[in-house]
Structure formats: C-alpha cells, structure tokens
Design a protein around this motif. Sequence first.
Motif, PDB file in Angstrom:
ATOM      1  N   ALA A 102       0.832  -1.207   0.000  1.00 38.97           N
ATOM      2  CA  ALA A 102       0.000   0.000   0.000  1.00 38.97           C
ATOM      3  C   ALA A 102       0.864   1.254   0.000  1.00 38.97           C
ATOM      4  O   ALA A 102       0.580   2.219  -0.728  1.00 38.97           O
ATOM      5  CB  ALA A 102      -0.931  -0.004   1.209  1.00 38.97           C
ATOM      6  N   MET A 103       1.919   1.254   0.793  1.00 36.64           N
ATOM      7  CA  MET A 103       2.781   2.443   0.866  1.00 36.64           C
ATOM      8  C   MET A 103       3.519   2.681  -0.448  1.00 36.64           C
ATOM      9  O   MET A 103       3.911   3.806  -0.739  1.00 36.64           O
ATOM     10  CB  MET A 103       3.779   2.317   2.019  1.00 36.64           C
ATOM     11  N   GLU A 104       3.699   1.625  -1.260  1.00 33.61           N
ATOM     12  CA  GLU A 104       4.294   1.807  -2.587  1.00 33.61           C
ATOM     13  C   GLU A 104       3.309   2.441  -3.564  1.00 33.61           C
ATOM     14  O   GLU A 104       3.713   3.105  -4.507  1.00 33.61           O
ATOM     15  CB  GLU A 104       4.771   0.467  -3.148  1.00 33.61           C
ATOM     16  N   VAL A 105       2.024   2.227  -3.327  1.00 34.12           N
ATOM     17  CA  VAL A 105       0.992   2.700  -4.251  1.00 34.12           C
ATOM     18  C   VAL A 105       0.433   4.063  -3.835  1.00 34.12           C
ATOM     19  O   VAL A 105       0.184   4.924  -4.674  1.00 34.12           O
ATOM     20  CB  VAL A 105      -0.151   1.653  -4.345  1.00 34.12           C
ATOM     21  N   PHE A 106       0.240   4.269  -2.540  1.00 38.83           N
ATOM     22  CA  PHE A 106      -0.412   5.484  -2.059  1.00 38.83           C
ATOM     23  C   PHE A 106       0.566   6.650  -1.971  1.00 38.83           C
ATOM     24  O   PHE A 106       1.728   6.479  -1.606  1.00 38.83           O
ATOM     25  CB  PHE A 106      -1.019   5.265  -0.674  1.00 38.83           C
TER      26      PHE A 106
END
Length: 174
Positions: free
Chosen positions: A58-62
């Motif tokens: 998620a932190m890679e996408v958001f």
Amino acid sequence: MAVMSVDSTTAAWRAAGESGDAEAAAACLADTVEAISPLTAAFRFSGRDQVREMLIAAMEVFEDLRYHTEVGDERTRALFLTGRAGREQFEEAQLLRFDADGRIVELTLFGRPLPALTQVMGSIGPLLVRRQGRPGLARLIRVASAPLALFTRVGERRLVPLADPNRGRGSADG
C-alpha cells in the motif's frame, strides 16, 4: 511487547501512514491482527506478517496520505483520510479495534470512489503476489484489472455526471 495507550498507537499509526513508513505502521499492530480489505471478501490478511506485507504494498501505491478526522474511544477508532493512487484521488475510512495492550487487533478498510479502488486493486494486488514469488499471477491480475479500471474511470467522468440530480432537466436527453 510494551503496553501502549490507544491514543499513542493511533498517533503513531497516523504518522506512519502520512510518512509512508510501513514498518512504523506494523509496529502498531498486535501479533494476531486481522485486516479486512475493501477490495475482496475472498480472504483476510491475518497476523502481523501478512498485514505488514499489505502495508508495504500500500505504501508503494499510495501518495499524499492526509488524515483529516478521527472519532472513537479506548477500544475502537474510526480514521478518515485522503490520498492518491496513481492519478486517482481517494478517500478512505479505517476502522481500528484495539486489544488490551493498546495494539491494533483489527483493521477494516473502506474506500471511495470506485475508480480509485480499481486503481488500487490493479496496483496493490500485483505487488503482493510478486512479493510472494508469483510474477505470472501478478501480470495476470494487472491485465485482468485494467479494463475494470478503465471502465470505472470513463464511467465516473462521462456517464455518472448524466445522472446528477442537479443537472438541468430541460435538455433532450433528460
């Protein structure tokens, strides 16, 4: 593991999200945490290791996560935030439940609008399965979710405005 207050856990969780620090977010989790995705009812992420992997993806996408509202008590908190996944803006609600040690034992996620959710599905899913050593499945998920992302994006921009209850009623189409 040290006992934390729900207030300090929540503050640490928010700071980790806004700074994109998945490891700091995972430090807020109980060993037996369960995460409930807004994208599928087929499975849940169970245990700190699985939820940590989800948070890393998620932190890679958001991007640009900003918490704006928090409500709740010493057992349950609801947090609301905005952010971006690719070019799609989104809003997310997070329902956090805490154990007696002040750690997050349940994380239920809700998101909107639909184009942002399909963008997230097409991005996070492949990252997760690629990290599991399944690159073929990652490609399949990306390819299979692309038409859904396209249709929801076009529908949101072109079709949904036609149903706007504030749209003028005197035109030939309505």
